[in-house]
Write a protein that holds these residues in place. Structure first.
Motif, mmCIF file in Angstrom:
data_model
loop_
_atom_site.group_PDB
_atom_site.id
_atom_site.type_symbol
_atom_site.label_atom_id
_atom_site.label_comp_id
_atom_site.label_asym_id
_atom_site.label_seq_id
_atom_site.Cartn_x
_atom_site.Cartn_y
_atom_site.Cartn_z
ATOM 1 N N LEU A 12 2.610 5.282 4.608
ATOM 2 C CA LEU A 12 1.174 5.018 4.617
ATOM 3 C C LEU A 12 0.784 4.133 3.440
ATOM 4 O O LEU A 12 1.299 4.279 2.331
ATOM 5 C CB LEU A 12 0.395 6.337 4.545
ATOM 6 N N ARG A 13 -0.141 3.241 3.690
ATOM 7 C CA ARG A 13 -0.638 2.371 2.641
ATOM 8 C C ARG A 13 -1.740 3.087 1.873
ATOM 9 O O ARG A 13 -2.573 3.776 2.458
ATOM 10 C CB ARG A 13 -1.170 1.073 3.236
ATOM 11 N N SER A 14 -1.744 2.928 0.538
ATOM 12 C CA SER A 14 -2.778 3.551 -0.282
ATOM 13 C C SER A 14 -3.022 2.704 -1.510
ATOM 14 O O SER A 14 -2.286 1.742 -1.788
ATOM 15 C CB SER A 14 -2.371 4.971 -0.694
ATOM 16 N N LEU A 15 -4.048 3.048 -2.260
ATOM 17 C CA LEU A 15 -4.402 2.286 -3.458
ATOM 18 C C LEU A 15 -3.474 2.620 -4.622
ATOM 19 O O LEU A 15 -3.049 1.741 -5.369
ATOM 20 C CB LEU A 15 -5.861 2.574 -3.827
ATOM 21 N N ASP A 16 -3.172 3.896 -4.773
ATOM 22 C CA ASP A 16 -2.216 4.347 -5.800
ATOM 23 C C ASP A 16 -2.550 3.843 -7.207
ATOM 24 O O ASP A 16 -1.658 3.590 -8.014
ATOM 25 C CB ASP A 16 -0.776 3.904 -5.442
ATOM 26 N N HIS A 241 -9.878 -1.845 11.762
ATOM 27 C CA HIS A 241 -9.859 -0.561 11.062
ATOM 28 C C HIS A 241 -8.721 0.344 11.516
ATOM 29 O O HIS A 241 -8.677 1.508 11.120
ATOM 30 C CB HIS A 241 -11.194 0.168 11.244
ATOM 31 N N THR A 242 -7.806 -0.175 12.318
ATOM 32 C CA THR A 242 -6.763 0.670 12.880
ATOM 33 C C THR A 242 -5.401 0.019 12.717
ATOM 34 O O THR A 242 -5.201 -1.127 13.132
ATOM 35 C CB THR A 242 -7.017 0.921 14.380
ATOM 36 N N ALA A 243 -4.480 0.747 12.116
ATOM 37 C CA ALA A 243 -3.084 0.332 12.008
ATOM 38 C C ALA A 243 -2.247 1.582 11.813
ATOM 39 O O ALA A 243 -2.736 2.595 11.295
ATOM 40 C CB ALA A 243 -2.893 -0.633 10.833
ATOM 41 N N PRO A 244 -0.984 1.550 12.234
ATOM 42 C CA PRO A 244 -0.150 2.755 12.123
ATOM 43 C C PRO A 244 0.032 3.250 10.699
ATOM 44 O O PRO A 244 0.377 4.416 10.494
ATOM 45 C CB PRO A 244 1.195 2.300 12.714
ATOM 46 N N ASP A 245 -0.183 2.373 9.718
ATOM 47 C CA ASP A 245 0.036 2.771 8.322
ATOM 48 C C ASP A 245 -1.256 2.826 7.515
ATOM 49 O O ASP A 245 -1.228 2.906 6.293
ATOM 50 C CB ASP A 245 1.019 1.811 7.646
ATOM 51 N N PRO A 334 -2.202 13.858 9.418
ATOM 52 C CA PRO A 334 -2.299 13.632 7.969
ATOM 53 C C PRO A 334 -1.061 13.039 7.325
ATOM 54 O O PRO A 334 -1.165 12.306 6.343
ATOM 55 C CB PRO A 334 -2.593 15.040 7.412
ATOM 56 N N GLU A 335 0.113 13.313 7.878
ATOM 57 C CA GLU A 335 1.342 12.838 7.241
ATOM 58 C C GLU A 335 1.660 11.388 7.580
ATOM 59 O O GLU A 335 2.237 10.669 6.776
ATOM 60 C CB GLU A 335 2.528 13.734 7.652
ATOM 61 N N LYS A 336 1.287 10.946 8.775
ATOM 62 C CA LYS A 336 1.631 9.573 9.167
ATOM 63 C C LYS A 336 0.468 8.855 9.851
ATOM 64 O O LYS A 336 0.663 7.970 10.694
ATOM 65 C CB LYS A 336 2.864 9.559 10.071
#
Length: 351
Positions: A12-16, A241-245, A334-336
């Motif tokens: 998953l992509r995040s800001l981190d 607004h939609t992507a698998p990651d 939530p996990e993917k």
């Protein structure tokens, strides 16, 4: 270096980075991105009027076998009216509020969109982008919500998350924009005004069209181009607004900077679509700040890539993209990020 659309099994992509805030992102943009230019704004109006006129001329003069192309082109050109109304809703078309309101009503009137109702709903989406259970634009259902919502709602949801995604905005339009009772009391007078505008337009335009061209004329000149417009309305909203990651997040995990910068997706379309639709596909800077007019979005996007490129997701509109989204991005997981309907059905069968 910008990120590309990632396959369903990817991380998953995040800001981190908790130090990255909306304020810092906005401050990194050139001030010129926020400058309103009346000449450019009204040029977009002229382009749309000419594009729609060309589309309707094509509908009038095309032989029957070319009509689908004429309808699709006209629907795309009509989307330009929506984008101009969209700028008006964010007060980024003109400096004076009354100009934004008048132009917004005129542009959305032939699309039968009550301007203020859509404006308020859409601004809510910007405040709560990708916030699970709160965002009102294409948010995914949880598995519990999907299982408990009843066959009609579940069936409609399954349809618009699959290969009939392109009718999703019609369902959204019908359900959300005409009932002023679901809005705050302070906004209800504005909603009633906007509903009255589109009802009056329809009460005059539709009978006139049917009387002069027949029922087929109504379908040919309004309904099918309108459905072409909704193809893009649905597609832009879903794809951007939609992507698998890219995950929607529960409120206690939701971060506005992550939602706007990482949760919005830039998608490249054929040039004639981006031209007629006034760069609505350049979507990330629009979520960073709604004050950026559509004609400045590309400038802002280049700045975001330069300063925040590792967080910027870019993709290309094609059949593979749509297949990925409509095959895999169905229910919140939530996990993917997403669980497909097939995965959910298989899991239910095992339990």
């Amino acid at each position: 270096m910008t990120a590309s659309l990632i396959k369903p099994e990817s991380k998953l992509r995040s800001l981190d980075n908790p130090e990255v805030t909306m304020q810092k992102i906005i401050q990194s943009l050139p001030k010129a991105c926020f400058e309103k230019n009346a000449r450019k704004a009204w040029t977009e109006v002229v382009v749309t009027v000419l594009g729609v006129a060309l589309g309707y001329a094509a509908i009038v003069f095309s032989p029957w076998y070319l009509l689908p192309f004429a309808w699709f082109f006209t629907g795309t050109a009509l989307t330009g009216f929506f984008v101009i109304g969209h700028d008006c809703a964010h007060r980024s078309f003109a400096k004076k509020r009354w100009v934004n309101d008048v132009v917004g009503h005129i542009c959305m009137m032939p699309l039968i969109y009550p301007f203020h109702g859509w404006r308020i709903m859409h601004n809510f989406h910007h405040v709560h982008t990708n916030e699970l259970d709160v965002d009102n634009a294409w948010r995914p259902f949880s598995t519990e919500e999907y299982d408990g919502c009843g066959p009609v709602v579940a069936g409609a949801y399954k349809v618009i998350r699959g290969r009939l995604w392109w009718i999703g905005s019609i369902i959204h339009w019908f359900n959300l924009h005409f009932d002023w009772r679901q809005y705050d009391e302070k906004d209800q007078a504005d909603i009633k005004l906007s509903v009255a505008v589109v009802v009056l337009f329809g009460a005059i335009a539709f009978p006139t069209l049917i009387l002069t061209t027949g029922v087929w004329g109504f379908i040919k000149f309004w309904l099918l181009p309108w459905m072409g417009y909704h193809f893009w309305m649905s597609t832009f909203t879903l794809v951007h607004h939609t992507a698998p990651d890219v995950a929607f997040k529960p409120t206690d995990e939701w971060n506005p900077a992550e939602a706007q910068l990482v949760g919005s997706i830039h998608c490249d379309y054929p040039w004639w679509i981006t031209f007629l639709c006034h760069d609505i596909n350049v979507h990330i800077p629009h979520h960073v700040s709604t004050a950026i007019p559509s004609y400045n979005l590309r400038m802002a996007h280049e700045s975001l890539k330069e300063n925040w490129g590792e967080y910027v997701c870019e993709t290309k509109f094609d059949l593979e993209l749509i297949k990925t989204i409509t095959d895999d991005c169905h229910l919140y997981e939530p996990e993917k990020a997403y669980q497909s309907f097939k995965e959910h059905q298989a899991k239910a069968a095992r339990s």
